[in-house]
Motif scaffolding. Sequence first.
Motif, mmCIF file in Angstrom:
data_model
loop_
_atom_site.group_PDB
_atom_site.id
_atom_site.type_symbol
_atom_site.label_atom_id
_atom_site.label_comp_id
_atom_site.label_asym_id
_atom_site.label_seq_id
_atom_site.Cartn_x
_atom_site.Cartn_y
_atom_site.Cartn_z
ATOM 1 N N PRO B 9 -26.165 16.618 50.332
ATOM 2 C CA PRO B 9 -27.028 17.181 51.378
ATOM 3 C C PRO B 9 -27.858 18.338 50.836
ATOM 4 N N SER B 10 -28.971 18.645 51.531
ATOM 5 C CA SER B 10 -29.822 19.740 51.077
ATOM 6 C C SER B 10 -29.760 20.946 52.012
ATOM 7 N N SER B 11 -28.919 20.877 53.055
ATOM 8 C CA SER B 11 -28.745 22.051 53.923
ATOM 9 C C SER B 11 -27.260 22.227 54.247
ATOM 10 N N ILE B 12 -26.900 23.467 54.627
ATOM 11 C CA ILE B 12 -25.503 23.750 54.988
ATOM 12 C C ILE B 12 -25.104 22.922 56.206
ATOM 13 N N SER B 45 -12.655 9.731 50.216
ATOM 14 C CA SER B 45 -13.486 8.546 50.475
ATOM 15 C C SER B 45 -14.963 8.911 50.392
ATOM 16 N N VAL B 46 -15.263 10.193 50.609
ATOM 17 C CA VAL B 46 -16.647 10.667 50.464
ATOM 18 C C VAL B 46 -16.620 11.982 49.681
ATOM 19 N N LEU B 47 -17.453 12.066 48.660
ATOM 20 C CA LEU B 47 -17.595 13.311 47.916
ATOM 21 C C LEU B 47 -18.925 13.940 48.316
ATOM 22 N N VAL B 48 -18.865 15.193 48.759
ATOM 23 C CA VAL B 48 -20.053 15.875 49.261
ATOM 24 C C VAL B 48 -20.455 16.958 48.252
ATOM 25 N N SER B 49 -21.504 16.691 47.472
ATOM 26 C CA SER B 49 -21.944 17.664 46.472
ATOM 27 C C SER B 49 -22.687 18.806 47.152
ATOM 28 N N LEU B 50 -22.281 20.037 46.846
ATOM 29 C CA LEU B 50 -22.881 21.215 47.489
ATOM 30 C C LEU B 50 -23.934 21.884 46.598
ATOM 31 N N THR B 51 -24.234 21.272 45.453
ATOM 32 C CA THR B 51 -25.119 21.963 44.506
ATOM 33 C C THR B 51 -26.605 21.652 44.729
ATOM 34 N N GLY B 52 -26.908 20.919 45.791
ATOM 35 C CA GLY B 52 -28.315 20.650 46.085
ATOM 36 C C GLY B 52 -28.832 21.482 47.253
ATOM 37 N N ILE B 53 -28.063 22.532 47.624
ATOM 38 C CA ILE B 53 -28.422 23.323 48.810
ATOM 39 C C ILE B 53 -29.050 24.640 48.355
ATOM 40 N N ALA B 54 -30.368 24.749 48.503
ATOM 41 C CA ALA B 54 -31.101 25.902 47.954
ATOM 42 C C ALA B 54 -30.598 27.217 48.552
ATOM 43 N N GLU B 55 -30.246 27.208 49.874
ATOM 44 C CA GLU B 55 -29.842 28.466 50.526
ATOM 45 C C GLU B 55 -28.474 28.966 50.056
ATOM 46 N N GLY B 62 -28.414 43.790 47.791
ATOM 47 C CA GLY B 62 -28.828 44.201 49.133
ATOM 48 C C GLY B 62 -28.071 45.444 49.563
ATOM 49 N N ALA B 63 -28.202 45.792 50.845
ATOM 50 C CA ALA B 63 -27.564 47.008 51.364
ATOM 51 C C ALA B 63 -26.035 46.904 51.311
ATOM 52 N N ASP B 64 -25.485 45.694 51.474
ATOM 53 C CA ASP B 64 -24.026 45.517 51.472
ATOM 54 C C ASP B 64 -23.447 45.370 50.069
ATOM 55 N N GLY B 65 -24.315 45.265 49.072
ATOM 56 C CA GLY B 65 -23.831 45.049 47.713
ATOM 57 C C GLY B 65 -24.520 43.858 47.088
ATOM 58 N N LEU B 66 -23.847 43.279 46.121
ATOM 59 C CA LEU B 66 -24.422 42.157 45.376
ATOM 60 C C LEU B 66 -23.994 40.846 46.038
ATOM 61 N N SER B 67 -24.986 40.067 46.491
ATOM 62 C CA SER B 67 -24.669 38.795 47.132
ATOM 63 C C SER B 67 -24.941 37.645 46.167
ATOM 64 N N ILE B 68 -23.964 36.750 46.077
ATOM 65 C CA ILE B 68 -24.092 35.598 45.183
ATOM 66 C C ILE B 68 -23.896 34.341 46.013
ATOM 67 N N GLY B 69 -24.855 33.445 45.963
ATOM 68 C CA GLY B 69 -24.737 32.170 46.664
ATOM 69 C C GLY B 69 -23.593 31.358 46.082
ATOM 70 N N ALA B 70 -22.866 30.648 46.957
ATOM 71 C CA ALA B 70 -21.644 29.966 46.519
ATOM 72 C C ALA B 70 -21.911 28.888 45.482
ATOM 73 N N ALA B 71 -23.110 28.299 45.499
ATOM 74 C CA ALA B 71 -23.396 27.206 44.564
ATOM 75 C C ALA B 71 -24.102 27.708 43.300
#
Lengths: 161, 262
Positions: B9-12, B45-55, B62-71
């Motif tokens: 998928p391409s979105s969360i 039975s289904v593998l859902v790859s999360l590495t195609g999600i740009a967000e 940022g103000a809260d610190g360093l944010s790193i996207g999970a993928a």
Amino acid sequence: MTTVTMTVNGKTVTGEVEGRTLLSGFLREGLGLTGTHIGCDTSQCGACVVHVDGKAVKSCTMFALDAAGATVKTIEGMANADGSLSVIQQSFQDHHGLQCGFCTPGMVMSSAALLAENPKPTEAEVRHYLEGNICRCTGYHNIVKAVLAASGQDVPAVAAE
Amino acid sequence: MHNFDFVKPSSIADAVKALSGDGAQALSGGQTLTPTLKQRLAQPSVLVSLTGIAEMKGVCMGADGLSIGAATPHAVVAREAAKDYPGLAALAGGIGDPAVRNRGTIGGSLANNDPAACYPAGVLGSGATIVTNKRKIAADDYFQGMFTTALDEGEIITGVTFPVPQKAAYVKFNQPASRFALTGVFVAKFAGGVRVAVTGASNNGVFRWTEAEAALSANFAAAAVEGLTVSPEDMIGDLHGTPEYRAHLVKVLTKRAVAAAH
């Protein structure tokens, strides 16, 4: 079966794969590009390293469908356009950086990725970068020499570790 | 390997939907899960790859610190976090080997919570916050034992936010074949105190060494932990090292991490 399309060594290729088909399997069995070797199949040995969108990856640990739309380069895409060996390949030959040759495709692909990131690596950086590529013949010294020579640096007497 | 359907998928939102089906399993880089599937230790039975999600990709301050996207792959964290959080960037740059770092992701590592993985030490040692598609989870609540986390079925880590300490370092004693940590220690010095997180050592997975935290909060020097002892009880014992050996390593590596912190 699902249809997958990607660019491999500059050509657009399409094939039918299963969900479980690994990129290494698609390259070897789907496209006949058997230069990519499968040594361990457990992502330890690095014989299957190819470039996906310019990054070195172990093709036995990536699914073909995860590479849909990607640009892939294998050892078959490393030679120059006129068929002569690329600088890195020639350097492996000149410095006897291989014996049986099984690990060589992965070594060459990892070395090319290293030199793209770091054009003048130190001996220690070469050894560190090749941690994920296992060779059971050379003892690595001549591989390290080959990579240093391919980077245009003088090749010192590489110290045994 | 047993066969499965593969979706990317391409979105969360689409990923959450895909993971709600029976037998669906998330894949985020696959440097652990793929070998597991080959050994038939998992049969989705289904593998859902999360590495195609740009967000879910990228590193930003940022103000809260360093944010790193999970993928975000380890290699990208090693490069892009180097300026803002060098101790964490160095940890990411030492995971596995270069090819593994180009595929493996922070979210995948945290969801798996391997007892010898590096990232859990960095996340717990920093007191980071794990952000999912549903909620925010403090690192102290997230890690719940070997391969066990606070994640619900089908819940996806979307990112991790790190408060940036004044000084930090991670030092691991490599298991040379797997390049996992035989034992690894992350030390982070904040204005309000020191955190020390240990991976690779305990049968309960990553943990905080609170005695060392108290000693180092009073005096941030390697000598401050000299008088402390680490109990081998509940430490991992295998052919690479006994529980006593790992307990010893915890103190040695803590001292090295304090000395290396910058």
